[in-house]
Design a protein around this motif. Structure first.
Motif, PDB file in Angstrom:
ATOM      1  N   GLU A   1     -44.708   2.152  39.591  1.00 38.80           N
ATOM      2  CA  GLU A   1     -43.711   2.574  40.798  1.00 38.80           C
ATOM      3  C   GLU A   1     -42.929   1.938  41.011  1.00 38.80           C
ATOM      4  O   GLU A   1     -41.448   2.306  41.404  1.00 38.80           O
ATOM      5  CB  GLU A   1     -45.162   2.560  42.307  1.00 38.80           C
ATOM      6  CG  GLU A   1     -46.526   3.548  41.586  1.00 38.80           C
ATOM      7  CD  GLU A   1     -46.629   3.235  42.973  1.00 38.80           C
ATOM      8  OE1 GLU A   1     -46.497   3.294  44.059  1.00 38.80           O
ATOM      9  OE2 GLU A   1     -48.074   4.691  42.500  1.00 38.80           O
TER      10      GLU A   1
ATOM     11  N   GLU B   1     -44.135  11.385  45.064  1.00 39.75           N
ATOM     12  CA  GLU B   1     -45.391  10.873  45.982  1.00 39.75           C
ATOM     13  C   GLU B   1     -45.081   9.450  46.513  1.00 39.75           C
ATOM     14  O   GLU B   1     -45.494   9.037  47.025  1.00 39.75           O
ATOM     15  CB  GLU B   1     -46.344  11.199  45.365  1.00 39.75           C
ATOM     16  CG  GLU B   1     -46.080  13.090  45.471  1.00 39.75           C
ATOM     17  CD  GLU B   1     -47.696  12.465  43.716  1.00 39.75           C
ATOM     18  OE1 GLU B   1     -48.339  14.173  44.647  1.00 39.75           O
ATOM     19  OE2 GLU B   1     -47.875  11.637  43.371  1.00 39.75           O
ATOM     20  N   VAL B   2     -44.031   8.932  45.426  1.00 38.53           N
ATOM     21  CA  VAL B   2     -44.427   7.506  45.702  1.00 38.53           C
ATOM     22  C   VAL B   2     -43.247   6.982  46.337  1.00 38.53           C
ATOM     23  O   VAL B   2     -43.002   6.144  47.371  1.00 38.53           O
ATOM     24  CB  VAL B   2     -43.409   6.537  44.362  1.00 38.53           C
ATOM     25  CG1 VAL B   2     -43.151   5.151  44.362  1.00 38.53           C
ATOM     26  CG2 VAL B   2     -43.985   7.058  42.957  1.00 38.53           C
TER      27      VAL B   2
ATOM     28  N   GLU C   1     -49.239   6.643  37.770  1.00 36.21           N
ATOM     29  CA  GLU C   1     -50.286   7.308  38.196  1.00 36.21           C
ATOM     30  C   GLU C   1     -49.082   8.995  39.555  1.00 36.21           C
ATOM     31  O   GLU C   1     -50.017   9.926  39.279  1.00 36.21           O
ATOM     32  CB  GLU C   1     -51.316   7.120  38.512  1.00 36.21           C
ATOM     33  CG  GLU C   1     -52.046   6.544  37.382  1.00 36.21           C
ATOM     34  CD  GLU C   1     -52.192   6.612  36.253  1.00 36.21           C
ATOM     35  OE1 GLU C   1     -52.406   7.939  36.115  1.00 36.21           O
ATOM     36  OE2 GLU C   1     -51.879   6.080  35.001  1.00 36.21           O
ATOM     37  N   LYS C   2     -48.419   8.780  39.997  1.00 35.07           N
ATOM     38  CA  LYS C   2     -47.642   9.346  40.821  1.00 35.07           C
ATOM     39  C   LYS C   2     -46.446   9.900  40.179  1.00 35.07           C
ATOM     40  O   LYS C   2     -45.582   9.681  39.535  1.00 35.07           O
ATOM     41  CB  LYS C   2     -47.707   8.682  42.210  1.00 35.07           C
ATOM     42  CG  LYS C   2     -48.678   8.634  42.679  1.00 35.07           C
ATOM     43  CD  LYS C   2     -48.197   7.442  44.014  1.00 35.07           C
ATOM     44  CE  LYS C   2     -49.630   7.224  45.054  1.00 35.07           C
ATOM     45  NZ  LYS C   2     -49.181   5.612  46.268  1.00 35.07           N
TER      46      LYS C   2
ATOM     47  N   LEU D   1     -43.546  11.219  35.762  1.00 30.64           N
ATOM     48  CA  LEU D   1     -44.272  10.212  36.506  1.00 30.64           C
ATOM     49  C   LEU D   1     -44.066   9.045  36.445  1.00 30.64           C
ATOM     50  O   LEU D   1     -43.702   8.151  35.820  1.00 30.64           O
ATOM     51  CB  LEU D   1     -45.895  10.020  36.263  1.00 30.64           C
ATOM     52  CG  LEU D   1     -46.782  11.635  35.746  1.00 30.64           C
ATOM     53  CD1 LEU D   1     -48.079  11.723  35.498  1.00 30.64           C
ATOM     54  CD2 LEU D   1     -46.758  12.452  37.687  1.00 30.64           C
TER      55      LEU D   1
END
Length: 466
Positions: free
Chosen positions: A427, A396-397, A391-392, A388
């Motif tokens: 991120e 997904e980032v 939180e992703k 991760l």
């Protein structure tokens, strides 16, 4: 009898022709620059050989040198014309032209030596004069071409070609040195049924070498047809190409195909990289075997658990493989999916584990992954599937994440030597290393891999290894 065909007369509007010319011609000026480069190269070739011939054998050496020049000159000029020593690229970049001219001399020398060996093997051939003359000629040629840069700039300006951007309501295009005009202001219309419109566009594009049209999607086909008969390199802006990351295009039957992916390495480069991996990894395992045995014993004595920790990672072609590491956490709390990143005061890490993680020794078993062919010495680091960033999940980032899997993952990479390693609490921690990985994919060379390996030695011990 066939009925007569009615012909509608076309009246050309020739008013304001001069006003439609947006640029003076550069073609003749480019030819003058090519001729200047050619004359400069020939003079440099003659002077270089004659000077060396005179140094070694006075005027008799000059005569022998002129014989060498007569043999090399036609081959050199032919190769220079073929390999781009006299091209637009050579006018734009002085060192590009110099490199190609040098290459032409070297090949011409090799041809002359080969021919002389076959035809006159017993001829008294002065290697010193020949090699020294070629070296002097190359030095003189490089100096002459650098001096001629002012002549090229005087004749052609900062841009050796005329590039035109026609703005017809599409996205704004920024191209350094290009001429920009408005289609509406110049009354330019992609109307294939109006010869006057074609003539007007032809006048605007007179003396132009390259045209880019920026227009709405509905007018691209009409503009493309207009450009096909304009005797210029014409391009129509389509931002979909950029969104797809297209690298080329071709037509198959009635279908247009965009090349959106290609292997970053050809067969020769893959072979070089693989041979280097095998040689270096094999030597490293032999050299580090005492350390590997010592660490293995320390881990075993710590809690009696297994020495190695195996985790599924994603490798080249988005295929899973099992990556090996020295176990640094307690056996019962090892995270095989990587769902929880290690933290600075992580209670799962053993005393031995804390030391080998901080010194990157825990990564050494991946040398066996290199021998097996799952990994390479240098490449994007393989990540656990559950990793991760904030939180992703990693992919997904940034949707470009999967592009990094077109090469084998590596023990080290461009991101690691730049300090982008360790936990990904935010991120931005992933974005920074992803950008470095994608940069590595753009231009691979074996020398770059060697440089990264040596720079890795500086970051083996780091404060972001928990």
């Amino acid at each position: 009898m066939n009925a007569p065909v009615a012909v509608r007369p076309v009246v050309a509007d020739t008013s304001g022709v001069d006003d439609l010319l947006v640029a003076p011609s550069r073609e003749r000026r480019r030819l003058q620059c090519y001729l200047a480069l050619l004359v400069g190269d020939v003079i440099s070739l003659v002077i270089g050989f004659c000077v060396i011939g005179y140094i070694f054998a006075a005027w008799e050496g000059v005569g022998d040198s002129l014989v060498h020049v007569q043999l090399i000159l036609p081959i050199f000029v032919t190769l220079g014309l073929y390999n781009g020593a006299y091209s637009i690229h050579a006018l734009r970049e002085a060192w590009t032209g110099i490199f190609r001219a040098m290459l032409a001399i070297v090949i011409a020398m090799a041809v002359v030596i080969f021919v002389q060996f076959l035809i006159k093997p017993d001829t008294d051939f002065s290697r010193s004069v020949f090699n020294g003359g070629a070296l002097a000629a190359m030095l003189a040629m490089g100096w002459t071409r650098l001096q001629l840069r002012s002549f090229v700039t005087w004749r052609c300006g900062n841009s050796v070609t005329n590039e035109l951007i026609i703005d017809d309501g599409g996205p704004q295009v920024k191209l350094r040195g290009a001429i920009r005009i408005s289609a509406a202001a110049m009354d330019l219309r992609p109307d294939l049924k109006d010869p006057n419109a074609l003539d007007r566009l032809g006048l605007v594009m007179r003396n132009i070498d390259r045209v880019i049209v920026s227009c709405p999607a509905g007018r691209r086909v009409d503009w493309a047809m207009m450009l096909k008969g304009a005797n210029v390199d014409g391009e129509v802006l389509d931002d979909e190409v950029a969104r797809l990351g297209a690298q080329g295009a071709r037509v198959v039957g009635n279908h247009g195909l965009l090349l959106v992916s290609a292997g970053p390495l050809g067969m020769r480069d893959r072979a070089i990289k693989r041979l280097f991996d095998l040689a270096f990894a094999g030597a490293a395992i032999v050299a580090l075997s005492p350390l590997l045995i010592f660490v293995a014993l320390a881990i075993k004595l710590q809690d009696g658990g297994p020495v190695f920790f195996m985790q599924r990672r994603m490798g080249r072609g988005n295929r899973f493989f099992n990556m090996y590491k020295f176990r640094s956490m307690t056996q019962s709390q090892c995270d095989s999916d990587g769902n929880q990143s290690a933290s600075k005061d992580d209670k799962r890490i053993t005393r031995v584990g804390r030391f080998i993680r901080r010194t990157s020794i825990d990564e050494l078993p991946q040398l066996f992954n290199v021998l097996l062919g799952d990994m390479s010495l240098v490449g994007p680091r393989p990540h656990a599937t559950g990793s991760l960033a904030g939180e992703k999940l990693f992919w997904e980032v940034d949707h470009r994440y999967w592009q990094r899997h077109c090469l084998k993952p590596g023990l080290s990479g461009l991101a690691q030597i730049r300090g982008y390693r360790g936990a990904t609490d935010h991120e931005s921690d992933l974005v920074n290393r992803l950008q470095s990985d994608l940069e590595y994919l753009e231009g691979w060379t074996i020398m770059r891999d060697i440089k990264i390996i040596f720079l890795t030695l500086r970051v083996l011990v780091h404060d972001r290894a928990f």
